[in-house]
Design an enzyme around this catalytic site. Structure first.
Site, PDB file in Angstrom:
ATOM      1  N   LYS A  36      -1.400   5.058   8.632  1.00 38.61           N
ATOM      2  CA  LYS A  36      -0.604   5.130   7.394  1.00 38.61           C
ATOM      3  C   LYS A  36      -1.528   5.349   6.184  1.00 38.61           C
ATOM      4  O   LYS A  36      -1.293   6.232   5.364  1.00 38.61           O
ATOM      5  CB  LYS A  36       0.185   3.831   7.224  1.00 38.61           C
ATOM      6  N   LYS A  95      -7.751   1.495  -3.044  1.00 40.13           N
ATOM      7  CA  LYS A  95      -7.360   1.105  -1.674  1.00 40.13           C
ATOM      8  C   LYS A  95      -7.530   2.280  -0.708  1.00 40.13           C
ATOM      9  O   LYS A  95      -8.130   2.152   0.361  1.00 40.13           O
ATOM     10  CB  LYS A  95      -5.910   0.615  -1.706  1.00 40.13           C
ATOM     11  N   THR A 115       0.870  -1.179   0.000  1.00 38.87           N
ATOM     12  CA  THR A 115       0.000   0.000   0.000  1.00 38.87           C
ATOM     13  C   THR A 115       0.902   1.221   0.000  1.00 38.87           C
ATOM     14  O   THR A 115       1.628   1.444   0.979  1.00 38.87           O
ATOM     15  CB  THR A 115      -0.895   0.029   1.255  1.00 38.87           C
TER      16      THR A 115
HETATM   17  P1  NAD Z   1       5.757  -5.919   7.418  1.00 38.61           P
HETATM   18  O1  NAD Z   1       6.512  -4.768   7.995  1.00 38.61           O
HETATM   19  O2  NAD Z   1       5.338  -7.056   8.291  1.00 38.61           O
HETATM   20  O3  NAD Z   1       6.591  -6.557   6.198  1.00 38.61           O
HETATM   21  C1  NAD Z   1       7.378  -5.828   5.305  1.00 38.61           C
HETATM   22  C2  NAD Z   1       8.611  -6.655   5.003  1.00 38.61           C
HETATM   23  O4  NAD Z   1       9.383  -5.996   4.002  1.00 38.61           O
HETATM   24  C3  NAD Z   1       9.533  -6.841   6.216  1.00 38.61           C
HETATM   25  O5  NAD Z   1       9.757  -8.229   6.444  1.00 38.61           O
HETATM   26  C4  NAD Z   1      10.807  -6.124   5.795  1.00 38.61           C
HETATM   27  O6  NAD Z   1      11.993  -6.709   6.336  1.00 38.61           O
HETATM   28  C5  NAD Z   1      10.746  -6.277   4.291  1.00 38.61           C
HETATM   29  N1  NAD Z   1      11.647  -5.388   3.564  1.00 38.61           N
HETATM   30  C6  NAD Z   1      12.060  -4.136   3.880  1.00 38.61           C
HETATM   31  N2  NAD Z   1      12.922  -3.689   2.950  1.00 38.61           N
HETATM   32  C7  NAD Z   1      13.048  -4.672   2.022  1.00 38.61           C
HETATM   33  C8  NAD Z   1      13.807  -4.800   0.821  1.00 38.61           C
HETATM   34  N3  NAD Z   1      14.610  -3.808   0.382  1.00 38.61           N
HETATM   35  N4  NAD Z   1      13.722  -5.949   0.117  1.00 38.61           N
HETATM   36  C9  NAD Z   1      12.923  -6.957   0.546  1.00 38.61           C
HETATM   37  N5  NAD Z   1      12.184  -6.886   1.682  1.00 38.61           N
HETATM   38  C10 NAD Z   1      12.253  -5.762   2.409  1.00 38.61           C
HETATM   39  O7  NAD Z   1       4.488  -5.276   6.696  1.00 38.61           O
HETATM   40  P2  NAD Z   1       3.127  -6.034   6.269  1.00 38.61           P
HETATM   41  O8  NAD Z   1       2.133  -5.936   7.374  1.00 38.61           O
HETATM   42  O9  NAD Z   1       3.469  -7.360   5.678  1.00 38.61           O
HETATM   43  O10 NAD Z   1       2.614  -5.029   5.139  1.00 38.61           O
HETATM   44  C11 NAD Z   1       3.220  -4.984   3.850  1.00 38.61           C
HETATM   45  C12 NAD Z   1       2.420  -4.014   2.980  1.00 38.61           C
HETATM   46  O11 NAD Z   1       1.068  -4.461   2.895  1.00 38.61           O
HETATM   47  C13 NAD Z   1       2.365  -2.586   3.535  1.00 38.61           C
HETATM   48  O12 NAD Z   1       2.464  -1.690   2.471  1.00 38.61           O
HETATM   49  C14 NAD Z   1       1.000  -2.541   4.216  1.00 38.61           C
HETATM   50  O13 NAD Z   1       0.476  -1.223   4.275  1.00 38.61           O
HETATM   51  C15 NAD Z   1       0.186  -3.425   3.311  1.00 38.61           C
HETATM   52  N6  NAD Z   1      -0.975  -4.067   3.945  1.00 38.61           N
HETATM   53  C16 NAD Z   1      -0.869  -4.631   5.169  1.00 38.61           C
HETATM   54  C17 NAD Z   1      -1.989  -5.225   5.751  1.00 38.61           C
HETATM   55  C18 NAD Z   1      -1.904  -5.873   7.108  1.00 38.61           C
HETATM   56  O14 NAD Z   1      -2.954  -6.190   7.694  1.00 38.61           O
HETATM   57  N7  NAD Z   1      -0.714  -6.113   7.659  1.00 38.61           N
HETATM   58  C19 NAD Z   1      -3.214  -5.246   5.065  1.00 38.61           C
HETATM   59  C20 NAD Z   1      -3.290  -4.699   3.786  1.00 38.61           C
HETATM   60  C21 NAD Z   1      -2.151  -4.096   3.237  1.00 38.61           C
END
Ligand code: NAD
Length: 298
Positions: free
Chosen positions: A243, A168, A93
């Protein structure tokens, strides 16, 4: 030999999404800078690569990263290394402007790109029932569709590049604003002697009805599965709602929308995020109640 898919970002969402691709028979080349995330991916059956560039052996690369700055950084790193005409699918997102910029970088480098953010949370990611809202060329969306259908239960092509992100943030702006309005209404009902159950029984079938009330009721009791019944464990964390509302606020300002409620909802959740970022976003009702008790007692 099974088709290879690059996958970067193996966090709360990315890890189960990648695991579902493995289960569907794809060879997933997985990268995350966090060792524990890489170890989990290995246990899930992915092929862990030691650098981001290691994912570009695949013809399709999926990103699931925390923010737009990182998506752009990762794209800049991968685009030169990727095979010509690689399909980039960003499921993070991020800002609409960042999503468009990422897609432009990819196409300028001879690749294809779509934005495909999700709703449905960690539970949806694990169950493979996410909703995907995609933006980009129809042919590129069509190429991504079989993968999105593995990870999701509903996939909608919303329009051109960036329009998936638009869907979204429009949805989440409406959800955040309606949760605040519902919570203020519930606290007003409390002050006026209206029980939560009576409020629910009337409003859930009246014109004030909303998803926030009928599926996600922010007070314990009327909807037993809502996070309010589990001490506001997320669910959907306040930090994530803050966010998304911040992204919506950027887009409201950038596009000259005469918004009041959307911008206010962003401020309200930003303030709540300072103290309660890890609680479910429906816990905003407790903040409204606490502040009402303090202010009302003065
Ligand atoms: P998270 O922080 O758990 O996971 C993100 C991952 O990206 C981490 O493991 C981090 O180490 C990794 N990362 C950082 N830099 C990187 C790089 N250069 N290369 C590869 N990996 C890298 O976040 P999440 O909850 O999994 O959310 C991910 C996305 O999905 C966000 O944009 C969030 O807004 C969106 N989202 C989350 C949810 C939810 O309920 N958690 C729901 C819908 C959308």
């Amino acid at each position: 030999m099974s088709e290879k898919i690059g996958f970067l970002g193996l966090g709360h969402m990315g890890a189960p999404m990648a695991a579902n691709l493995v289960r569907a028979g794809y060879e997933v080349l997985a990268f995350d800078p966090v060792p524990a995330a890489r170890e989990q991916a290995e246990r899930d059956g992915a092929t862990v690569v030691e650098t981001a560039a290691g994912t570009t052996e695949a013809n399709t690369v999926i990103t699931m990263l925390p923010n737009g700055k990182l998506v752009l950084e990762v794209y800049r790193e991968l685009l030169a290394a990727a095979k010509p005409n690689t399909l980039f699918i960003d499921c993070s997102t991020i800002d609409v402007a960042d999503a468009k910029a990422a897609a432009e970088l990819a196409t300028a480098a001879g690749h294809r790109a779509i934005d495909a953010p999700v709703s449905g949370g960690v539970g949806g990611a694990q169950a493979g029932t996410l909703t995907f809202m995609a933006g980009g060329e129809a042919a590129d969306f069509g190429a991504a569709l079989p993968l999105l259908e593995v990870m999701g239960g509903k996939v909608v092509h919303c329009g051109a590049s960036g329009v998936g992100q638009a869907a979204k943030i429009c949805n989440n702006m409406l959800l955040g604003a309606s949760m605040v309005a519902l919570s203020e209404s519930l606290v007003l009902g409390e002050k006026l002697g209206l029980s939560h159950q009576s409020f629910f029984d009337v409003v859930s079938t009246a014109s004030g009805q909303s998803w926030a009330l009928t599926t996600y009721c922010p007070v314990p009791g009327p909807v037993p599965t809502s996070p309010a019944n589990n001490d506001y464990q997320p669910g959907f964390a306040t930090a994530l709602m803050a966010k998304d509302l911040g992204l919506a606020a950027n887009a409201l300002r950038a596009n000259g929308v005469a918004s009041e409620i959307g911008l206010l909802a962003a401020q309200i959740y930003e303030r709540f995020n300072q103290t309660d970022g890890g609680r479910d976003f429906s816990a905003i009702v407790t903040d409204i109640r606490n502040r009402s008790d303090q202010e009302g007692g003065q």
